[in-house]
Design an enzyme around this catalytic site. Sequence first.
Site, mmCIF file in Angstrom:
data_model
loop_
_atom_site.group_PDB
_atom_site.id
_atom_site.type_symbol
_atom_site.label_atom_id
_atom_site.label_comp_id
_atom_site.label_asym_id
_atom_site.label_seq_id
_atom_site.Cartn_x
_atom_site.Cartn_y
_atom_site.Cartn_z
ATOM 1 C CB CYS A 19 -1.153 -0.143 1.284
ATOM 2 S SG CYS A 19 -1.900 1.340 1.017
ATOM 3 C CG HIS B 283 0.033 -3.796 -7.305
ATOM 4 N ND1 HIS B 283 -1.304 -3.269 -7.090
ATOM 5 C CD2 HIS B 283 -0.006 -3.665 -8.759
ATOM 6 C CE1 HIS B 283 -2.011 -2.432 -7.775
ATOM 7 N NE2 HIS B 283 -1.239 -2.644 -9.077
ATOM 8 N N GLY C 47 -9.110 -7.284 -8.243
ATOM 9 C CA GLY C 47 -9.732 -6.141 -7.542
ATOM 10 C C GLY C 47 -10.402 -5.948 -8.027
#
Length: 331
Positions: A100, A171, A233
């Site tokens: 994040c 990711h 996602g």
Amino acid sequence: MSDSPAKLAADRVSIAPMMDWTDRHCRYFHRLLTRRALLYTEMVTTGALVHGDVPRHLRFNAEEHPVALQLGGSEPADLAHCARLGETWGYDEINLNCGCPSERVQRGAFGACLMAEPQLVADCVKAMVDAASVPVTVKHRIGIDKTESYAFVRDFVGAVSEAGCKTFIVHARNAWLKGLSPKQNREVPPLRYELVHRLKHDFPALRFSINGGIADADTVHGQLRLLDGVMIGREAYHNPWWLAGWDTAFFGEAPRELTREDIEAQMCDYMAREAAEHGTPWSNIARHMLGLRNGLPGARRWRQVWSDHKLKGLGAHAVMALAHEPVAQEA
């Protein structure tokens, strides 16, 4: 497909942890659509569990299994405590967020900025592995800021795997810690799937799932030929009916007789139960299913009804009846 459905791990296809979206109501909805995919919580910070309301953050519905708890933190002792809590509450996996990029997360010295400190991440993982018997996994980026070096992510994975992490969810974009919002960080840094494929080549004994920009079945199948899993996602959230075909397409199961109306009715039952047991307004739950009728006649009006807070005094089944009046007329 050589593997039987029973042998295919849940993380073969999973739904990403998404802040403000993948709460327990969203996960209950997604589980009605796919029985097999692995579901993730929103990121829960160690501070919220060490100092806050543990049941509020960790309560989930038994129907959600398999379900993973994602933690955000950088103190090994706190992460160990929270991993133990997660196992006690019944989660099937504990995941550490190293991806994040938000400024709030950076101020807490965790998330993507942890990639710059692989030994600290290794210490965190070792503490979590020692504290809990369920799998401990790590979700991360391929790099931070504009470092394009494959060696950076390779060395990160190498160090963390030695601490006991056997599964990495990657990711496949860099996280730019300055100059981009979290939303831009999901779109601006280029996708580099080939780096995740190199990781699998270099660490064949580890499991790798890929995340980022995956929005159709062909792409999922293509990645599954090279990797152990695919994490999806925003596409899963915005177009949830896609999930209804996942168990057949990706896990080899027989098709189920399922309609959107069946799912909506089951969600109404759930809303009624939540209202009775916890006082939860149906609107807190209905927001997650607004994409269910995408592309169908009357979908816009249907969404408007389910989004109309002036109807909050009605029961969920009554709202569903109202929502379907214009659908029937426009069909």
